[in-house]
Motif scaffolding. Structure first.
Motif, PDB file in Angstrom:
ATOM      1  N   ASP A 150      53.035  20.367  55.533  1.00 26.90           N
ATOM      2  CA  ASP A 150      52.373  21.469  56.387  1.00 26.90           C
ATOM      3  C   ASP A 150      53.732  22.551  55.986  1.00 26.90           C
ATOM      4  N   LYS A 151      53.576  23.504  56.731  1.00 26.99           N
ATOM      5  CA  LYS A 151      54.162  25.031  56.485  1.00 26.99           C
ATOM      6  C   LYS A 151      55.111  24.956  57.819  1.00 26.99           C
ATOM      7  N   GLY A 152      55.492  23.798  58.435  1.00 21.55           N
ATOM      8  CA  GLY A 152      56.222  23.873  59.673  1.00 21.55           C
ATOM      9  C   GLY A 152      55.650  23.539  60.789  1.00 21.55           C
ATOM     10  N   LEU A 153      56.486  23.643  61.906  1.00 24.69           N
ATOM     11  CA  LEU A 153      55.964  23.089  63.226  1.00 24.69           C
ATOM     12  C   LEU A 153      54.551  23.639  63.723  1.00 24.69           C
ATOM     13  N   TYR A 154      54.627  25.013  63.687  1.00 32.17           N
ATOM     14  CA  TYR A 154      53.381  25.721  64.390  1.00 32.17           C
ATOM     15  C   TYR A 154      52.125  25.733  63.318  1.00 32.17           C
ATOM     16  N   ASP A 155      52.327  25.284  61.947  1.00 34.67           N
ATOM     17  CA  ASP A 155      51.242  24.992  61.096  1.00 34.67           C
ATOM     18  C   ASP A 155      50.586  23.737  61.667  1.00 34.67           C
ATOM     19  N   LEU A 202      52.154  32.432  62.960  1.00 29.51           N
ATOM     20  CA  LEU A 202      53.128  31.820  61.978  1.00 29.51           C
ATOM     21  C   LEU A 202      54.153  32.566  61.716  1.00 29.51           C
ATOM     22  N   LYS A 203      54.247  34.058  62.056  1.00 34.36           N
ATOM     23  CA  LYS A 203      55.343  34.828  61.837  1.00 34.36           C
ATOM     24  C   LYS A 203      56.581  34.406  62.703  1.00 34.36           C
ATOM     25  N   PHE A 204      56.124  33.720  63.798  1.00 28.92           N
ATOM     26  CA  PHE A 204      57.183  33.219  64.392  1.00 28.92           C
ATOM     27  C   PHE A 204      57.694  31.700  64.201  1.00 28.92           C
ATOM     28  N   ARG A 205      58.946  31.520  64.009  1.00 28.48           N
ATOM     29  CA  ARG A 205      59.268  29.993  63.371  1.00 28.48           C
ATOM     30  C   ARG A 205      59.617  29.400  64.759  1.00 28.48           C
ATOM     31  N   HIS A 206      60.275  29.942  65.841  1.00 30.27           N
ATOM     32  CA  HIS A 206      60.759  29.166  66.945  1.00 30.27           C
ATOM     33  C   HIS A 206      60.074  29.666  68.216  1.00 30.27           C
ATOM     34  N   SER A 207      59.440  30.595  68.416  1.00 26.74           N
ATOM     35  CA  SER A 207      58.960  31.034  69.853  1.00 26.74           C
ATOM     36  C   SER A 207      57.309  31.267  69.604  1.00 26.74           C
ATOM     37  N   ALA A 208      56.675  30.749  68.757  1.00 28.39           N
ATOM     38  CA  ALA A 208      55.343  30.918  68.767  1.00 28.39           C
ATOM     39  C   ALA A 208      54.552  30.324  70.095  1.00 28.39           C
TER      40      ALA A 208
END
Length: 267
Positions: free
Chosen positions: A67-72, A184-190
């Motif tokens: 995946d593309k990270g946590l929020y993805d 997904l523009k937020f990496r830590h606070s989405a």
């Protein structure tokens, strides 16, 4: 009967996953769907999840892929879930007690027009059911109650004072939540942005946000927000400015700084 989708995001989470799985497995409420969305782990995460699936009394769905990270990954869970409410409970976090989901469902049901609504009654259910959170160490031992405590009455404006409800204690109606994928523009606070957008939609639809008035989640200290504290704070500033306005956000953050300095002085 109300169905709850619990989504657990994992990546190389073999150390902490079992505690999360055990807390879901032990739930007395039967109508639970547990989705484990894995980012192609290289350790024993998927093996542990498969063993859990074979013994869990609840429906368990496992998906493992890059995946593309946590929020993805959270967005994948959001789209794959099929319950009436969704909550995100990541590896290391856990449900507070064996009857936690029962209490959440009871709070939602009592607020609606019928105790056990049929699918046609879903539109009458609260948009959000929320509760309090305990903070634990890496072994799951209680440390303290979360510093931010949930207000008796919650609105989207409440988060001006910070994220007063922990993401793991925020049960959102899936039909509403799915309209608002994580940005997904937020990496830590989405997650902060996601919660605010759902609460705004609840106000637009004139749907209540219901407090369970009890602890519903254990949050393991030292997660992504802690590890990337400075970047997370900067992102949260931008999230708050988007929703509450730049000037008000600057003034509020100025007050936070003054208050923190005063509390340190008192110590």
């Amino acid at each position: 009967m109300i169905r709850i989708s619990i989504v657990t995001i994992t990546y190389n989470a073999a150390r902490s996953l079992q505690r999360t799985l055990d807390s879901v497995r032990s739930q007395t409420y039967p109508h639970i769907e547990h989705l484990i969305i894995d980012g192609a782990s290289k350790d024993d995460t998927v093996r542990i999840a498969e063993q859990y699936k074979a013994t869990s009394p609840h429906q368990v769905i496992i998906q493992s892929e890059p995946d593309k990270g946590l929020y993805d990954a959270m967005n994948k869970g959001l789209q794959k879930a099929s319950g009436d409410y969704i909550v995100f409970l990541n590896a290391g976090d856990s449900l507070y007690a064996e009857d936690t989901i029962e209490k959440v469902v009871s709070a939602a049901s009592l607020q609606s027009s019928a105790f056990s609504p049929q699918p046609s009654d879903i539109s009458k259910l609260p948009a959000v059911v929320y509760g309090d959170t305990a903070t634990t160490d890496s072994e799951g031992r209680f440390l303290h109650l979360r510093r931010h405590r949930p207000p008796k009455t919650l609105t989207w404006r409440s988060f001006k004072k910070g994220m007063l409800v922990c993401h793991q204690a925020f049960y959102a109606r899936l039909d509403i939540a799915r309209r608002f994928p994580y940005n997904l523009k937020f990496r830590h606070s989405a997650d902060v942005d996601w919660c605010i957008r759902i609460m705004k939609e609840a106000e637009r639809l004139r749907l209540p946000l219901v407090n369970v008035n009890t602890l519903v989640a254990n949050f393991e200290e030292g997660g992504d927000t802690t590890l990337h504290h400075r970047a997370s704070l900067l992102e949260r500033f931008h999230v708050m400015a988007d929703h509450y306005g730049y000037v008000q956000t600057v003034l509020l953050h100025g007050w936070f700084v003054v208050r923190s300095a005063f509390l340190r002085f008192l110590k």
